[in-house]
Write a protein that holds these residues in place. Structure first.
Motif, short mmCIF file in Angstrom:
data_model
loop_
_atom_site.label_atom_id
_atom_site.label_comp_id
_atom_site.label_asym_id
_atom_site.label_seq_id
_atom_site.Cartn_x
_atom_site.Cartn_y
_atom_site.Cartn_z
N SER A 296 0.83 -1.21 0.00
CA SER A 296 0.00 0.00 0.00
C SER A 296 0.86 1.25 0.00
CB SER A 296 -0.91 0.01 1.23
OG SER A 296 -1.78 -1.09 1.22
N ILE A 302 -3.97 8.15 8.74
CA ILE A 302 -4.87 7.02 8.97
C ILE A 302 -5.37 7.10 10.41
CG2 ILE A 302 -5.09 4.51 9.08
CD1 ILE A 302 -3.01 4.27 6.94
N GLU A 306 -7.98 1.78 12.19
CA GLU A 306 -8.50 1.48 10.86
C GLU A 306 -7.51 0.65 10.05
OE1 GLU A 306 -10.09 4.69 8.63
OE2 GLU A 306 -11.48 5.32 10.22
N TRP A 308 -6.21 0.06 6.16
CA TRP A 308 -6.20 0.67 4.84
C TRP A 308 -5.37 -0.17 3.88
CZ3 TRP A 308 -6.15 6.65 4.17
CH2 TRP A 308 -7.14 7.22 4.96
N ARG A 314 -6.54 3.68 1.02
CA ARG A 314 -7.82 4.16 1.54
C ARG A 314 -8.41 3.04 2.40
NH1 ARG A 314 -6.60 2.76 -3.86
NH2 ARG A 314 -8.40 2.06 -5.04
N PRO A 315 -9.49 3.31 3.10
CA PRO A 315 -10.07 2.27 3.96
C PRO A 315 -10.27 0.97 3.19
CG PRO A 315 -11.10 4.36 4.44
CD PRO A 315 -10.20 4.60 3.26
N TRP A 319 -11.39 0.07 -0.80
CA TRP A 319 -10.43 -0.45 -1.78
C TRP A 319 -10.90 -1.78 -2.35
CZ3 TRP A 319 -6.25 -4.28 -0.62
CH2 TRP A 319 -5.44 -4.49 -1.75
#
Length: 338
Positions: A296, A302, A306, A308, A314-315, A319
């Motif tokens: 990633s 972030i 969470e 990502w 992105r979350p 994705w």
């Protein structure tokens, strides 16, 4: 002030000399003989230091700290507080870098394999070809592998395992730390700016701090800070071939898989996890307990907890939905063309 265990103080010097050295315009002829003894970033500036300011949004901070002198572009010359001598420079950061080279330099390594003033506690085991610099300290029960170099002033705690062909400089290392073969701790972080005759290096005047229980994988690099420290929190585990840039702050109990790259001035909360080949852009904050998927590319903050993934990251649910949608569209188009 740069840690005297690692850096020699070459000051003080006059502002007139710094103006000549950097090509800056000194405002106020009566200020030429005023002396400063160190450079400092804005956050740590004081009456005996010279700093720099490039951006108007930090003018309030300049007024708060009231340094002895400041390199400023002409458009910001009026932002200097009372008592702060103005040095007008086309590139204030470049002038600051030249001033830093004049006022500070790394301590020399010395000529002996084991310096006379190195302090090595009982029970330390040194492999063949180990070099330990002046005033370095190694704690009881620590083992250091062959051909490893411990720089001047470095402090290593007790019961550590330092592998072969490691170099550690400008660093404070806690207890029970493991550093595997070929790792490089405390090399200068990447920083360059434009000087009067082209690109110049910005002196890196900070340290690396490895807290208790940290593990550093083979051929991993952790750069020392530009002025503030690079800090790896307790019990964090770092895999092989990881790059951690200057001024990064990593929390406790974090995990980084191989080929992770962390850019400068990133802040990482406790318990964060990074999959292999994850990359993080500079000045980003990763919240506590956050997870970054393999390969990633993180370009913005972030939130804590969470997960990502993707490039840009992105979350993870977003994705995965986007990836599934693209796969369906590609399949429909292929089916239609057939």
């Amino acid at each position: 002030m740069p840690d005297p265990r690692f850096f020699e103080d070459l000051g003080p010097t006059s502002l007139g000399e710094l103006a000549t050295l950097t090509g800056a315009q000194l405002v106020g002829a009566d200020s030429s003989d005023r002396r400063v003894s160190r450079v400092s970033t804005l956050a740590h500036a004081g009456p005996d230091s010279v700093t720099f300011l490039n951006d108007r949004k930090y003018a309030a901070e300049l007024a708060r700290v009231r340094p002895g002198a400041c390199f400023l572009p002409s458009a910001l010359a009026d932002q200097a507080p009372e008592g702060c001598v103005v040095l007008i420079a086309a590139n204030p950061q470049g002038a600051y870098a030249l001033a830093a080279q004049r006022l500070h330099r790394p301590r020399p390594a010395g000529l002996d394999a084991i310096a006379d003033d190195a302090h090595i506690e009982d029970g330390v085991v040194l492999g063949a070809g180990v070099v330990i610099g002046p005033a370095a300290q190694v704690g009881r029960g620590t083992r250091i592998g062959p051909n490893t170099v411990i720089g001047p002033g470095v402090a290593i705690g007790r019961d550590c395992e330092i592998g072969p062909n490691v170099s550690i400089g400008f660093a404070l290392v806690g207890d029970r730390v493991k550093v595997l073969a070929g790792a490089r701790i405390g090399e200068p972080g990447f920083g360059a700016t434009v000087g009067p005759k082209g690109l110049i290096d910005i002196p890196q005047l900070g340290r690396v701090i490895l807290q208790d229980g940290v593990s550093v994988g083979a051929n991993t690099t952790i750069d020392r800070g530009a002025f503030d420290d690079t800090v790896i929190g307790e019990n964090t585990k770092i895999d092989n071939l990881v790059q951690i840039a200057h001024n990064v702050h990593v929390g406790r109990n974090c995990v980084m898989a191989a080929h992770t790259g962390i850019s400068g001035s990133v802040t990482i909360g406790d318990g964060a996890q990074f999959g292999g080949r994850a990359g993080v852009a500079d000045h980003v904050t990763i919240g506590a307990g956050a997870r970054v998927g393999a390969a990633s590319g993180v370009m913005k903050n972030i939130p804590a907890g969470e997960t990502w993934g993707g490039m840009p990251a992105r979350p993870i649910r977003h994705w995965l939905k986007e990836t599934a949608w693209l796969a369906r569209m590609a399949a429909r188009k292929a089916g239609g063309e057939a």
